[in-house]
Design a protein around this motif. Structure first.
Motif, PDB file in Angstrom:
ATOM      1  N   ILE A   2       0.844  -1.192   0.000  1.00 26.96           N
ATOM      2  CA  ILE A   2       0.000   0.000   0.000  1.00 26.96           C
ATOM      3  C   ILE A   2       0.886   1.252   0.000  1.00 26.96           C
ATOM      4  O   ILE A   2       1.945   1.271   0.632  1.00 26.96           O
ATOM      5  CB  ILE A   2      -0.932  -0.021   1.233  1.00 26.96           C
ATOM      6  N   ALA A   3       0.469   2.265  -0.712  1.00 27.28           N
ATOM      7  CA  ALA A   3       1.188   3.541  -0.716  1.00 27.28           C
ATOM      8  C   ALA A   3       0.781   4.328   0.527  1.00 27.28           C
ATOM      9  O   ALA A   3      -0.399   4.511   0.787  1.00 27.28           O
ATOM     10  CB  ALA A   3       0.864   4.332  -1.979  1.00 27.28           C
ATOM     11  N   LEU A   4       1.764   4.779   1.290  1.00 22.05           N
ATOM     12  CA  LEU A   4       1.513   5.538   2.514  1.00 22.05           C
ATOM     13  C   LEU A   4       2.040   6.953   2.354  1.00 22.05           C
ATOM     14  O   LEU A   4       3.156   7.157   1.880  1.00 22.05           O
ATOM     15  CB  LEU A   4       2.204   4.881   3.709  1.00 22.05           C
ATOM     16  N   ASP A   5       1.250   7.925   2.798  1.00 23.13           N
ATOM     17  CA  ASP A   5       1.729   9.305   2.781  1.00 23.13           C
ATOM     18  C   ASP A   5       2.189   9.686   4.190  1.00 23.13           C
ATOM     19  O   ASP A   5       2.160   8.871   5.117  1.00 23.13           O
ATOM     20  CB  ASP A   5       0.662  10.252   2.229  1.00 23.13           C
ATOM     21  N   ASP A   6       2.615  10.928   4.360  1.00 22.75           N
ATOM     22  CA  ASP A   6       3.129  11.379   5.658  1.00 22.75           C
ATOM     23  C   ASP A   6       2.066  11.296   6.748  1.00 22.75           C
ATOM     24  O   ASP A   6       2.375  10.987   7.906  1.00 22.75           O
ATOM     25  CB  ASP A   6       3.659  12.816   5.554  1.00 22.75           C
ATOM     26  N   THR A   7       0.813  11.565   6.390  1.00 24.43           N
ATOM     27  CA  THR A   7      -0.270  11.489   7.377  1.00 24.43           C
ATOM     28  C   THR A   7      -0.489  10.049   7.816  1.00 24.43           C
ATOM     29  O   THR A   7      -0.691   9.784   9.004  1.00 24.43           O
ATOM     30  CB  THR A   7      -1.573  12.081   6.796  1.00 24.43           C
ATOM     31  N   ASP A   8      -0.435   9.105   6.881  1.00 27.27           N
ATOM     32  CA  ASP A   8      -0.561   7.685   7.234  1.00 27.27           C
ATOM     33  C   ASP A   8       0.561   7.274   8.194  1.00 27.27           C
ATOM     34  O   ASP A   8       0.316   6.587   9.188  1.00 27.27           O
ATOM     35  CB  ASP A   8      -0.488   6.794   5.987  1.00 27.27           C
ATOM     36  N   ALA A  10       2.278   9.196  10.218  1.00 33.74           N
ATOM     37  CA  ALA A  10       2.036   9.838  11.514  1.00 33.74           C
ATOM     38  C   ALA A  10       0.948   9.080  12.279  1.00 33.74           C
ATOM     39  O   ALA A  10       1.032   8.914  13.503  1.00 33.74           O
ATOM     40  CB  ALA A  10       1.633  11.302  11.321  1.00 33.74           C
ATOM     41  N   LEU A  11      -0.048   8.617  11.564  1.00 30.59           N
ATOM     42  CA  LEU A  11      -1.122   7.844  12.175  1.00 30.59           C
ATOM     43  C   LEU A  11      -0.583   6.520  12.722  1.00 30.59           C
ATOM     44  O   LEU A  11      -0.930   6.109  13.838  1.00 30.59           O
ATOM     45  CB  LEU A  11      -2.225   7.605  11.148  1.00 30.59           C
ATOM     46  N   ILE A  12       0.294   5.859  11.991  1.00 31.62           N
ATOM     47  CA  ILE A  12       0.915   4.615  12.457  1.00 31.62           C
ATOM     48  C   ILE A  12       1.722   4.866  13.725  1.00 31.62           C
ATOM     49  O   ILE A  12       1.631   4.109  14.698  1.00 31.62           O
ATOM     50  CB  ILE A  12       1.806   3.996  11.356  1.00 31.62           C
ATOM     51  N   ARG A  13       2.509   5.946  13.737  1.00 28.44           N
ATOM     52  CA  ARG A  13       3.300   6.270  14.941  1.00 28.44           C
ATOM     53  C   ARG A  13       2.391   6.535  16.136  1.00 28.44           C
ATOM     54  O   ARG A  13       2.669   6.077  17.247  1.00 28.44           O
ATOM     55  CB  ARG A  13       4.215   7.465  14.663  1.00 28.44           C
ATOM     56  N   ALA A  14       1.306   7.254  15.913  1.00 24.64           N
ATOM     57  CA  ALA A  14       0.373   7.561  17.004  1.00 24.64           C
ATOM     58  C   ALA A  14      -0.283   6.286  17.526  1.00 24.64           C
ATOM     59  O   ALA A  14      -0.427   6.102  18.744  1.00 24.64           O
ATOM     60  CB  ALA A  14      -0.689   8.555  16.526  1.00 24.64           C
ATOM     61  N   LEU A  15      -0.665   5.393  16.637  1.00 22.08           N
ATOM     62  CA  LEU A  15      -1.286   4.131  17.062  1.00 22.08           C
ATOM     63  C   LEU A  15      -0.278   3.215  17.756  1.00 22.08           C
ATOM     64  O   LEU A  15      -0.649   2.453  18.651  1.00 22.08           O
ATOM     65  CB  LEU A  15      -1.917   3.415  15.866  1.00 22.08           C
ATOM     66  N   ALA A  16       0.994   3.297  17.365  1.00 22.95           N
ATOM     67  CA  ALA A  16       2.029   2.501  18.027  1.00 22.95           C
ATOM     68  C   ALA A  16       2.206   2.959  19.476  1.00 22.95           C
ATOM     69  O   ALA A  16       2.485   2.152  20.355  1.00 22.95           O
ATOM     70  CB  ALA A  16       3.345   2.591  17.274  1.00 22.95           C
ATOM     71  N   ARG A  17       2.030   4.266  19.712  1.00 19.75           N
ATOM     72  CA  ARG A  17       2.123   4.790  21.081  1.00 19.75           C
ATOM     73  C   ARG A  17       0.902   4.412  21.897  1.00 19.75           C
ATOM     74  O   ARG A  17       1.010   4.099  23.082  1.00 19.75           O
ATOM     75  CB  ARG A  17       2.268   6.315  21.053  1.00 19.75           C
ATOM     76  N   ASP A  18      -0.279   4.446  21.277  1.00 23.62           N
ATOM     77  CA  ASP A  18      -1.518   4.147  21.991  1.00 23.62           C
ATOM     78  C   ASP A  18      -2.541   3.576  21.011  1.00 23.62           C
ATOM     79  O   ASP A  18      -3.246   4.320  20.335  1.00 23.62           O
ATOM     80  CB  ASP A  18      -2.071   5.413  22.650  1.00 23.62           C
ATOM     81  N   ALA A  19      -2.604   2.260  20.957  1.00 21.96           N
ATOM     82  CA  ALA A  19      -3.508   1.592  20.014  1.00 21.96           C
ATOM     83  C   ALA A  19      -4.971   1.739  20.410  1.00 21.96           C
ATOM     84  O   ALA A  19      -5.859   1.415  19.625  1.00 21.96           O
ATOM     85  CB  ALA A  19      -3.149   0.115  19.897  1.00 21.96           C
ATOM     86  N   THR A  20      -5.236   2.240  21.621  1.00 17.47           N
ATOM     87  CA  THR A  20      -6.621   2.405  22.074  1.00 17.47           C
ATOM     88  C   THR A  20      -7.177   3.787  21.759  1.00 17.47           C
ATOM     89  O   THR A  20      -8.351   4.052  22.026  1.00 17.47           O
ATOM     90  CB  THR A  20      -6.729   2.163  23.594  1.00 17.47           C
TER      91      THR A  20
END
Length: 152
Positions: A2-8, A10-20
């Protein structure tokens, strides 16, 4: 893939910190609406970017004070030997991860135990009796300073 942009990313990093975190809270942090954020999460989930949602359990808090990494070299190598070993080793509850390797060892295991004598019991009674086990090398984890973050 899948092609990921900068927002994607950032979203992955945020979910890695808190998946809830909720899609609404994540969206506010990233400048997205809740529906737009949810669509991105769903798209990445459907594309297989996220393998699973897991609970990160503190083994020491549950009484498992020792972690040992084992390098295992099989005595015989063949398709059936590998399958027999993998089937047997994944049934041992103290074995947290099983990694098939190319190199000095055939497998690397992450094993937790209550203490060193408990680890010795697991090693002697469970791991050394597995089908095909030849040489085993143990490394006791002293501390874990850094956990890998997301690739995104």
């Amino acid at each position: 893939m899948i092609a990921l942009d900068d927002t994607d990313r950032a979203l992955i990093r945020a979910l890695a910190r808190d998946a809830t975190a909720s899609a609404g809270a994540l969206g506010r942090d990233l400048g997205l609406s809740q529906p737009a954020c949810w669509r991105r999460i769903r798209r990445m989930r459907e594309a297989g970017v996220f393998r699973a949602e897991r609970l990160d359990v503190d083994a020491a808090a549950l009484g498992f004070g020792v972690t040992v990494f084992l390098g295992v070299k099989l005595a015989t190598k063949g398709r059936l030997s590998l399958q027999d070993f993998e089937r047997a080793v994944t049934a041992i509850p103290e074995v947290q991860t099983v990694e098939h390797l190319l190199g000095m060892y055939d497998y690397r295991l992450r094993v937790v135990a209550r203490d060193i004598s408990d680890f010795e019991r697991v090693l002697r009674r469970r791991i050394m009796t597995l089908p095909g086990v030849g040489n085993v090398d143990a490394n006791v984890l002293l501390s874990e300073e850094r956990r890998p973050g997301p690739l995104g």
